[in-house]
Scaffold this active site. Sequence first.
Site, PDB file in Angstrom:
ATOM      1  N   ARG A 128     -37.479  49.515 -14.007  1.00 48.24           N
ATOM      2  CA  ARG A 128     -38.618  50.454 -13.875  1.00 48.24           C
ATOM      3  C   ARG A 128     -39.901  49.963 -14.558  1.00 48.24           C
ATOM      4  NH1 ARG A 128     -34.442  54.316 -14.407  1.00 48.24           N
ATOM      5  NH2 ARG A 128     -33.916  55.078 -12.327  1.00 48.24           N
ATOM      6  N   GLU A 192     -63.566  33.467  -1.431  1.00 43.89           N
ATOM      7  CA  GLU A 192     -63.508  34.739  -2.172  1.00 43.89           C
ATOM      8  C   GLU A 192     -64.674  34.835  -3.168  1.00 43.89           C
ATOM      9  OE1 GLU A 192     -61.641  37.261  -1.488  1.00 43.89           O
ATOM     10  OE2 GLU A 192     -59.717  36.581  -0.688  1.00 43.89           O
ATOM     11  N   LYS A 234     -64.990  41.925 -10.712  1.00 46.06           N
ATOM     12  CA  LYS A 234     -63.746  42.629 -10.345  1.00 46.06           C
ATOM     13  C   LYS A 234     -63.282  43.546 -11.465  1.00 46.06           C
ATOM     14  CE  LYS A 234     -59.356  42.363  -8.016  1.00 46.06           C
ATOM     15  NZ  LYS A 234     -58.413  41.594  -7.225  1.00 46.06           N
ATOM     16  N   GLU A 244     -58.021  52.233  -6.024  1.00 46.96           N
ATOM     17  CA  GLU A 244     -58.750  52.130  -4.761  1.00 46.96           C
ATOM     18  C   GLU A 244     -58.956  53.487  -4.087  1.00 46.96           C
ATOM     19  OE1 GLU A 244     -58.055  48.409  -2.616  1.00 46.96           O
ATOM     20  OE2 GLU A 244     -58.340  49.511  -0.760  1.00 46.96           O
ATOM     21  N   ARG A 248     -63.282  50.352  -5.012  1.00 40.93           N
ATOM     22  CA  ARG A 248     -62.501  49.104  -5.006  1.00 40.93           C
ATOM     23  C   ARG A 248     -62.352  48.529  -3.595  1.00 40.93           C
ATOM     24  NH1 ARG A 248     -57.069  47.401  -8.455  1.00 40.93           N
ATOM     25  NH2 ARG A 248     -56.841  45.376  -7.440  1.00 40.93           N
ATOM     26  N   ASN A 252     -62.751  44.406  -0.247  1.00 36.81           N
ATOM     27  CA  ASN A 252     -62.170  43.971   1.025  1.00 36.81           C
ATOM     28  C   ASN A 252     -63.235  43.528   2.030  1.00 36.81           C
ATOM     29  OD1 ASN A 252     -59.567  44.441   0.155  1.00 36.81           O
ATOM     30  ND2 ASN A 252     -59.639  46.596   0.768  1.00 36.81           N
ATOM     31  N   HIS A 259     -57.462  40.030   7.743  1.00 42.12           N
ATOM     32  CA  HIS A 259     -56.050  40.387   7.878  1.00 42.12           C
ATOM     33  C   HIS A 259     -55.617  40.341   9.342  1.00 42.12           C
ATOM     34  CE1 HIS A 259     -56.154  42.473   3.701  1.00 42.12           C
ATOM     35  NE2 HIS A 259     -55.787  41.207   3.616  1.00 42.12           N
ATOM     36  N   HIS A 273     -55.430  32.226   3.837  1.00 41.59           N
ATOM     37  CA  HIS A 273     -56.147  33.478   3.587  1.00 41.59           C
ATOM     38  C   HIS A 273     -57.661  33.287   3.435  1.00 41.59           C
ATOM     39  CE1 HIS A 273     -56.756  37.571   2.188  1.00 41.59           C
ATOM     40  NE2 HIS A 273     -57.315  37.118   1.076  1.00 41.59           N
TER      41      HIS A 273
HETATM   42  P1  NAD Z   1     -50.526  30.187  -2.869  1.00 40.95           P
HETATM   43  O1  NAD Z   1     -50.026  30.917  -4.039  1.00 40.95           O
HETATM   44  O2  NAD Z   1     -49.629  30.035  -1.698  1.00 40.95           O
HETATM   45  O3  NAD Z   1     -51.019  28.762  -3.340  1.00 40.95           O
HETATM   46  C1  NAD Z   1     -51.494  27.852  -2.363  1.00 40.95           C
HETATM   47  C2  NAD Z   1     -50.760  26.504  -2.446  1.00 40.95           C
HETATM   48  O4  NAD Z   1     -51.271  25.798  -3.576  1.00 40.95           O
HETATM   49  C3  NAD Z   1     -49.254  26.605  -2.657  1.00 40.95           C
HETATM   50  O5  NAD Z   1     -48.639  25.624  -1.860  1.00 40.95           O
HETATM   51  C4  NAD Z   1     -49.063  26.273  -4.135  1.00 40.95           C
HETATM   52  O6  NAD Z   1     -47.814  25.659  -4.386  1.00 40.95           O
HETATM   53  C5  NAD Z   1     -50.193  25.325  -4.386  1.00 40.95           C
HETATM   54  N1  NAD Z   1     -50.719  25.301  -5.752  1.00 40.95           N
HETATM   55  C6  NAD Z   1     -50.946  26.362  -6.547  1.00 40.95           C
HETATM   56  N2  NAD Z   1     -51.573  25.967  -7.669  1.00 40.95           N
HETATM   57  C7  NAD Z   1     -51.731  24.632  -7.582  1.00 40.95           C
HETATM   58  C8  NAD Z   1     -52.333  23.651  -8.417  1.00 40.95           C
HETATM   59  N3  NAD Z   1     -52.948  23.979  -9.547  1.00 40.95           N
HETATM   60  N4  NAD Z   1     -52.289  22.372  -8.020  1.00 40.95           N
HETATM   61  C9  NAD Z   1     -51.705  22.018  -6.829  1.00 40.95           C
HETATM   62  N5  NAD Z   1     -51.147  22.903  -5.988  1.00 40.95           N
HETATM   63  C10 NAD Z   1     -51.174  24.197  -6.369  1.00 40.95           C
HETATM   64  O7  NAD Z   1     -51.883  30.835  -2.280  1.00 40.95           O
HETATM   65  P2  NAD Z   1     -53.172  31.517  -2.944  1.00 40.95           P
HETATM   66  O8  NAD Z   1     -54.274  31.158  -2.041  1.00 40.95           O
HETATM   67  O9  NAD Z   1     -53.288  31.242  -4.399  1.00 40.95           O
HETATM   68  O10 NAD Z   1     -52.855  33.070  -2.813  1.00 40.95           O
HETATM   69  C11 NAD Z   1     -52.750  33.679  -1.550  1.00 40.95           C
HETATM   70  C12 NAD Z   1     -51.961  34.958  -1.710  1.00 40.95           C
HETATM   71  O11 NAD Z   1     -52.657  35.823  -2.584  1.00 40.95           O
HETATM   72  C13 NAD Z   1     -51.794  35.710  -0.409  1.00 40.95           C
HETATM   73  O12 NAD Z   1     -50.442  36.111  -0.292  1.00 40.95           O
HETATM   74  C14 NAD Z   1     -52.683  36.913  -0.556  1.00 40.95           C
HETATM   75  O13 NAD Z   1     -52.218  38.039   0.147  1.00 40.95           O
HETATM   76  C15 NAD Z   1     -52.628  37.133  -2.045  1.00 40.95           C
HETATM   77  N6  NAD Z   1     -53.760  37.888  -2.597  1.00 40.95           N
HETATM   78  C16 NAD Z   1     -53.482  38.917  -3.440  1.00 40.95           C
HETATM   79  C17 NAD Z   1     -54.512  39.626  -4.017  1.00 40.95           C
HETATM   80  C18 NAD Z   1     -54.200  40.720  -5.009  1.00 40.95           C
HETATM   81  O14 NAD Z   1     -55.136  41.422  -5.418  1.00 40.95           O
HETATM   82  N7  NAD Z   1     -52.971  40.871  -5.444  1.00 40.95           N
HETATM   83  C19 NAD Z   1     -55.835  39.288  -3.740  1.00 40.95           C
HETATM   84  C20 NAD Z   1     -56.111  38.234  -2.872  1.00 40.95           C
HETATM   85  C21 NAD Z   1     -55.050  37.530  -2.306  1.00 40.95           C
HETATM   86  N1  GLY Z   2     -58.299  41.777  -3.552  1.00 42.40           N
HETATM   87  C1  GLY Z   2     -58.705  43.157  -3.448  1.00 42.40           C
HETATM   88  C2  GLY Z   2     -58.311  43.977  -4.620  1.00 42.40           C
HETATM   89  O1  GLY Z   2     -57.738  43.505  -5.576  1.00 42.40           O
HETATM   90  O2  GLY Z   2     -58.573  45.145  -4.618  1.00 42.40           O
END
Ligand code: NAD
Ligand code: GLY
Length: 372
Positions: A128, A192, A234, A244, A248, A252, A259, A273
């Site tokens: 939890r 971003e 942020k 949100e 917030r 987006n 998306h 992304h």
């Molecule tokens: P990811 O975590 O898949 O990383 C991208 C690639 O880079 C992976 O293959 C990883 O192994 C590699 N990598 C990571 N760090 C590295 C480094 N320092 N050196 C070499 N390789 C490295 O992708 P991302 O772009 O970081 O994140 C995308 C995800 O984030 C999506 O699932 C998206 O929905 C999510 N997201 C979440 C939020 C939130 O608020 N929670 C906001 C935006 C995006």
């Molecule tokens: N990436 C959008 C949020 O965190 O609200």
Amino acid sequence: MNTSTMAAEVVRVDLGPRSYDIVIGDGELAHIAKHLGPHLARPRVALISDETVAGLYLDRVGQALDAAGISRADFIVPPGEASKSFPELERLVDGLLAAGIERDDTIIALGGGVIGDLAGFAASILRRGARFIQLPTTLLAQVDSAVGGKTGINSRHGKNLIGSFHQPRLVLIDTSTLETLDRRQLRAGYAEIVKYAAMTDAAFFAWLEAHGAALLAGDAPARRHAIARCCRIKADIVARDEREAGERALLNLGHTFAHAIEAAAAKGGDVIHGEAVAVGLRLAFALSARLGMCPDEDVRRVERHLAACGLPTRLADLAGDFAPATLIAAMEQDKKRQAGAPVFVLARGIGRAVLSRDVGLSDVAAVLTDGP
Ligand code: NAD
Ligand code: GLY
């Protein structure tokens, strides 16, 4: 100034009893034990990473924890979006329980947004709710996903549809990890950054026009400035609207389109992304101009800057099938999620994003034809 000689910068996320710091510095992973200290109930952590990031950084983090007498259990998942899934979550949570991880132990995410989202969600449901700390290693995670407490996995019905709000107790950003990130991922994270500026900060947008290329080429002070600025924007928004209820959703900007693009790409395309966000930003500005809200010159400026940084701006720039009807069908899923009204983030100009529930799908279809 050499950033490694600069003191770490701290941005506070002000959420009452759930407040936390975002610490931004160069080489901070080597000092992780010092940063973790105040947040551990006992000297024991579960460290979650993906195979790529673990190969690069697990030794560095592990040695620092060992030296401080902090014991750990490691959980390594395959890299990539597919790890944000029920099977991977089940394996992870089972592993955490088998290793005897308790609520007072601390779960640490070392990696990009995929690891942060998966580990954060696991932390939020384990017994939890366990303590959670983010060590983001992609530009996207450092400016966005590690901050604000959104966690989750994907469903066959769409991205991020299963999740929770679970704030970390600390976000520790080591900007030197960006040196190993490949160019495509770096540019995707930069999209971003452009989003924040286009959303709320025209002066920051102008700064990006002047310094974006240097930032992408590895200029460490420029990277640090931009990361801190995005985290500040942020943090302020999340502090005002953690769940949100309103404001917030401005974060987006470009994402309703993005998306839908990602959903279409999942059926046979190759789009990450941030690339979808880049195209989504131009589409959001084009839609705003079509609705008479935004000067055409601002649409051109957004597109010029994204393209100058090597990002896609048009659906035709992306690999996949992005027919308007397919994208609109994917947006309908967003519509259901948001009480029957499609919500778009539009812009009255650069730095002036607004929410709108009053956008006709014929106007959306018109901009999806990728006109000027
Ligand atoms: P990811 O975590 O898949 O990383 C991208 C690639 O880079 C992976 O293959 C990883 O192994 C590699 N990598 C990571 N760090 C590295 C480094 N320092 N050196 C070499 N390789 C490295 O992708 P991302 O772009 O970081 O994140 C995308 C995800 O984030 C999506 O699932 C998206 O929905 C999510 N997201 C979440 C939020 C939130 O608020 N929670 C906001 C935006 C995006
Ligand atoms: N990436 C959008 C949020 O965190 O609200």
